[in-house]
Write a protein that holds these residues in place. Structure first.
Motif, PDB file in Angstrom:
ATOM      1  N   LYS A 206     -11.073   0.624   3.695  1.00 58.56           N
ATOM      2  CA  LYS A 206      -9.977   0.911   4.611  1.00 58.56           C
ATOM      3  C   LYS A 206      -9.332   2.204   4.120  1.00 58.56           C
ATOM      4  CE  LYS A 206     -10.097  -2.819   7.240  1.00 58.56           C
ATOM      5  NZ  LYS A 206     -10.379  -2.761   8.696  1.00 58.56           N
TER       6      LYS A 206
ATOM      7  N   ILE B 242       0.852  -1.181   0.000  1.00 61.61           N
ATOM      8  CA  ILE B 242       0.000   0.000   0.000  1.00 61.61           C
ATOM      9  C   ILE B 242       0.885   1.227   0.000  1.00 61.61           C
ATOM     10  CG2 ILE B 242      -1.820   1.239   1.206  1.00 61.61           C
ATOM     11  CD1 ILE B 242      -2.647  -1.478   0.153  1.00 61.61           C
TER      12      ILE B 242
ATOM     13  N   TRP C 111      -7.350  -0.746  -4.973  1.00 61.84           N
ATOM     14  CA  TRP C 111      -6.206  -0.424  -4.134  1.00 61.84           C
ATOM     15  C   TRP C 111      -5.796   1.022  -4.367  1.00 61.84           C
ATOM     16  CZ3 TRP C 111      -4.821  -4.037  -0.644  1.00 61.84           C
ATOM     17  CH2 TRP C 111      -5.242  -5.361  -0.878  1.00 61.84           C
TER      18      TRP C 111
ATOM     19  N   GLN D  17      -6.312   2.869   1.855  1.00 63.64           N
ATOM     20  CA  GLN D  17      -5.745   1.558   1.528  1.00 63.64           C
ATOM     21  C   GLN D  17      -6.509   0.884   0.382  1.00 63.64           C
ATOM     22  OE1 GLN D  17      -4.741  -1.039   4.845  1.00 63.64           O
ATOM     23  NE2 GLN D  17      -4.779   0.706   6.250  1.00 63.64           N
ATOM     24  N   TYR D  18      -7.792   0.580   0.615  1.00 63.99           N
ATOM     25  CA  TYR D  18      -8.537  -0.088  -0.443  1.00 63.99           C
ATOM     26  C   TYR D  18     -10.032   0.014  -0.194  1.00 63.99           C
ATOM     27  CZ  TYR D  18      -9.069  -3.933   2.928  1.00 63.99           C
ATOM     28  OH  TYR D  18      -9.365  -4.684   4.042  1.00 63.99           O
TER      29      TYR D  18
END
Length: 523
Positions: A205, A4, A242, A208-209
């Motif tokens: 998240k 990430i 992502w 993050q994703y």
């Protein structure tokens, strides 16, 4: 473990769409049965600022939430609004009443069945929270005479532009359950992410994703696939977006097989990626129009003959070619509507006299004319350098003035500071030009307005058929070019890239905001 990458400074760009850069192996697989299952990994260039698509025009909400939510309408492949949750619709003779019949049996991700009450509550919320919701300012009431009928009652005539307003993916009028809409009064704060789309929201998240999963009870339309409308088929089990802000990291991840699709690829990578055995570039549109804007009220550029001289001198192919690294990402097209738009036309684009003849008629005597640029904008600076050279050829003394962003914004509103600046964007519908050409933008002291164009915009607002609007769109372009409201400098495109394992039989990846309907992965 998937890497990430975070960044402290992010560019909130707009993902756009167009024709593929090169043909891939999709055509050979289009007739084959799609493979089912798997996870589609997307390398996305920026994080989600909110989960509330109704409250923002910011990207990448359309790329992610466009798979979770649906609206009454969505964009078709010709960029006109097409039915999505609507089965049929009918305007009254003067467009003051629009009646929409909803599709039956459509399920929300929470198991509830869509009805007219959900639509009314969702649209009422969008009117308040959505930046584009102000387009319904003239809406007097929404009636729901039965569970599958929604009636919009307007105070004055509302034309077919209503459908684009409801279907545009920039700030979409998405439909959610009534209880969610009623409980989510604050913009940017939804109690739940629940739609009717082919994927359901699983989790986000931060930085993050975002993860989506196939919605097994999705109710698809029966008509053929048509970009964001028509029949939507889900072949993969899940999609993970992502967040990878660094372009070099996204490209490396694609080539390493870490991502299946990546966004916002530098066009300088196109030629190299096109030679790869495992990945391929895809050109995105619609083409972004680069255009010249003037001080229409004071100074030399308030003289139409001076503006005509600029119009006559322009070589848009030369200008577009200096903006991009790869000439495949530039295009000369005579229209103020994107080449992919159903409204694209060459009406009124024929040039008249030479630049020198217009300068003579204006009594021009080598007085300096300035073009202002943002110091940090590569695109504006490249365009300005090309314009200075073209102006020199015809005898115009064009000078570049470079400013920081805040000064540039202030100066383009100042009649004593502004002569010319350049801008860019894409327009798929004539009415979308009105906010910039109604005499108030960038300020009343410099902006363009004319009785002729105001009359055309008024007719566009009330026209209820595409044929009427198409003819009016040609009238508007003819008026724009005749009065030199702006000058067309050519179109540019952007780039995404994908693994050759990604099959896209409908060509949706070349049509914009990562519309993944019909996509599958070769095992």
């Amino acid at each position: 473990m998937r890497k990430i990458v975070l960044a402290s400074i992010l560019f909130f760009g707009v993902l756009i769409f167009g024709a593929p850069l090169k043909s891939d192996s999709n055509s050979a697989h289009a007739a084959a049965a799609p493979e089912q299952g798997g996870t589609l990994n997307i390398g996305l260039h920026i994080p989600l600022s909110t989960l509330d698509w109704q409250s923002t025009v910011g990207h990448p909400l359309p790329q992610v939430m466009g798979h979770v939510y649906e609206g009454l309408f969505g964009l078709g492949s010709d960029l006109t609004a097409q039915p999505e949750l609507v089965e049929s619709y009918k305007p009254s003779e003067k467009g003051k009443v629009w009646t929409f019949k909803l599709r039956t049996g459509v399920k929300f991700h929470n198991g509830d069945t869509l009805d007219a009450g959900d639509v009314k509550a969702s649209i009422e919320r969008w009117r308040v929270t959505g930046p584009k919701g102000t387009g319904l300012a003239d809406l007097a009431s929404i009636a729901t005479p039965d569970a599958h009928t929604v009636v919009f009652n307007f105070k004055s005539s509302m034309g077919q532009f209503l459908l684009l307003l409801l279907g545009s993916d920039e700030n979409k009028a998405i439909i959610m359950p009534k209880e969610v809409a009623d409980a989510s009064k604050t913009p940017g704060q939804l109690t739940e992410v629940v739609g009717t789309g082919p994927f359901r929201f699983v989790e986000y998240k931060e930085d993050q994703y975002a993860r989506l999963a196939k919605f097994e009870d999705y109710s698809a339309r029966s008509d053929k696939p048509n970009y964001q409308s028509g029949k939507k088929v889900t072949n993969v089990d899940e999609v993970i977006f992502w967040i990878v802000p660094e372009a070099s990291t996204r490209v490396a991840g694609l080539e390493a097989g870490e991502y299946d699709i990546i966004t916002e690829v530098p066009d300088s990578e196109a030629a190299r990626l096109a030679k790869s055995d495992t990945v391929e570039p895809v050109k995105n549109g619609p083409g972004v129009l680069q255009y010249m804007m003037f001080n229409h009220k004071t100074g030399l550029t308030s003289d139409r003959n001076i503006r005509k001289a600029f119009q006559a001198m322009i070589d848009p192919a030369e200008i577009a070619s200096v903006v991009v690294s790869d000439p495949a990402f530039s295009l000369t097209n005579p229209s103020i509507y994107a080449p992919e738009s159903a409204y694209n036309t060459d009406a009124g684009s024929a040039k008249g006299k030479s630049a020198q003849e217009y300068l003579k008629a204006a009594g021009y005597n080598n007085e300096p004319i300035s073009i202002q640029v943002i110091a940090t904008s590569n695109t504006q600076n490249r365009i300005a350098v090309a314009l200075v050279e073209q102006a020199k050829r015809v005898g115009i003394n064009l000078q570049i003035k470079s400013y920081d962003l805040s000064t540039w914004v202030a100066n383009r509103r100042d009649p004593n500071a502004l002569n010319i600046y350049t801008s860019g964007g894409y327009w798929v519908d004539p009415s979308l030009w009105h906010p910039e050409f109604n005499g108030t933008f960038p300020s009343k002291e410099v902006g363009f307005i004319s009785p002729e164009t105001e009359e055309i915009f008024a007719k566009l607002a009330s026209a209820t058929t595409f044929e009427e609007r198409k003819a009016l769109g040609e009238d508007l372009q003819t008026a724009f070019y005749g009065q030199v409201a702006m000058v067309n400098l050519g179109y540019i495109y952007r780039l995404i890239a994908k693994s050759k394992k990604v099959r896209d039989p409908n060509g949706n990846l070349a049509l914009g905001n990562l519309t993944l309907h019909g996509v599958w992965l070769d095992k």
